[in-house]
Design a protein around this motif. Structure first.
Motif, PDB file in Angstrom:
ATOM      1  N   TYR A   1       0.818  -1.214   0.000  1.00  0.00           N
ATOM      2  CA  TYR A   1       0.000   0.000   0.000  1.00  0.00           C
ATOM      3  C   TYR A   1       0.848   1.258   0.000  1.00  0.00           C
ATOM      4  CZ  TYR A   1      -3.739  -3.232   0.563  1.00  0.00           C
ATOM      5  OH  TYR A   1      -4.611  -4.261   0.337  1.00  0.00           O
TER       6      TYR A   1
ATOM      7  N   ILE B   1      -6.713   1.607   2.992  1.00  0.00           N
ATOM      8  CA  ILE B   1      -6.724   0.149   2.982  1.00  0.00           C
ATOM      9  C   ILE B   1      -8.033  -0.305   3.621  1.00  0.00           C
ATOM     10  CG2 ILE B   1      -5.465   0.055   5.171  1.00  0.00           C
ATOM     11  CD1 ILE B   1      -4.182  -2.545   4.222  1.00  0.00           C
ATOM     12  N   LYS B   2      -8.599  -1.376   3.096  1.00  0.00           N
ATOM     13  CA  LYS B   2      -9.839  -1.918   3.659  1.00  0.00           C
ATOM     14  C   LYS B   2      -9.510  -2.812   4.846  1.00  0.00           C
ATOM     15  CE  LYS B   2     -12.455  -1.912  -0.631  1.00  0.00           C
ATOM     16  NZ  LYS B   2     -13.169  -2.734  -1.618  1.00  0.00           N
TER      17      LYS B   2
ATOM     18  N   GLU C   1     -10.863  -5.491   5.683  1.00  0.00           N
ATOM     19  CA  GLU C   1     -10.845  -6.896   5.265  1.00  0.00           C
ATOM     20  C   GLU C   1      -9.464  -7.312   4.771  1.00  0.00           C
ATOM     21  OE1 GLU C   1     -13.083  -4.676   4.177  1.00  0.00           O
ATOM     22  OE2 GLU C   1     -15.088  -5.450   4.618  1.00  0.00           O
ATOM     23  N   GLU C   2      -8.761  -6.379   4.122  1.00  0.00           N
ATOM     24  CA  GLU C   2      -7.421  -6.674   3.623  1.00  0.00           C
ATOM     25  C   GLU C   2      -6.441  -6.861   4.780  1.00  0.00           C
ATOM     26  OE1 GLU C   2      -7.574  -4.375  -0.658  1.00  0.00           O
ATOM     27  OE2 GLU C   2      -7.436  -3.152   1.168  1.00  0.00           O
TER      28      GLU C   2
ATOM     29  N   ASP D   1      -7.166 -10.252   6.302  1.00  0.00           N
ATOM     30  CA  ASP D   1      -6.593 -11.321   5.480  1.00  0.00           C
ATOM     31  C   ASP D   1      -5.088 -11.456   5.721  1.00  0.00           C
ATOM     32  OD1 ASP D   1      -9.095 -11.830   4.412  1.00  0.00           O
ATOM     33  OD2 ASP D   1      -8.689 -10.805   2.509  1.00  0.00           O
TER      34      ASP D   1
END
Length: 103
Positions: A77, A83-84, A86-87, A90
């Motif tokens: 990034y 940034i999400k 969810e990322e 993960d």
């Protein structure tokens, strides 16, 4: 290292509901701890004892995963300003699996 911290200070995290918040590394560390804790089941006493014995971890383990997640964020990034969540989740899951905490 200071440059990395400067970059992270300007990073915005997009939550599941779409709300944007400032990046907070403490929340990542807490999520990692919860990930480690989730490897301990409490189905019954025997399973809990076995899982607890298998899933022991230290601050060093949390820090190791944390540093790798931060490095992933920095690498992936670098050109982005957001940034999400969810990322990030993960990345944490991937690092926990790499450390042998597959549950």
């Amino acid at each position: 290292m200071t440059e990395v911290m400067d970059k992270l200070e300007t990073l915005v995290v997009v939550k599941r509901n779409g709300k944007k918040v400032d990046f907070d590394g403490t929340k990542i560390a807490l999520a990692i701890k919860k990930g480690f804790d989730s490897t301990i089941r409490d189905d019954d006493d025997e399973a809990t004892e076995m899982a607890t014995a298998k899933a022991k971890y230290t601050e060093k383990d949390i820090n190791k995963v944390y540093q790798k997640v931060i490095a992933d964020i920095e690498k992936n990034y670098e050109e982005n300003d957001k940034i999400k969540i969810e990322e990030i989740q993960d990345m944490i899951e991937d690092q926990l699996k790499k450390q042998g905490y597959d549950d």
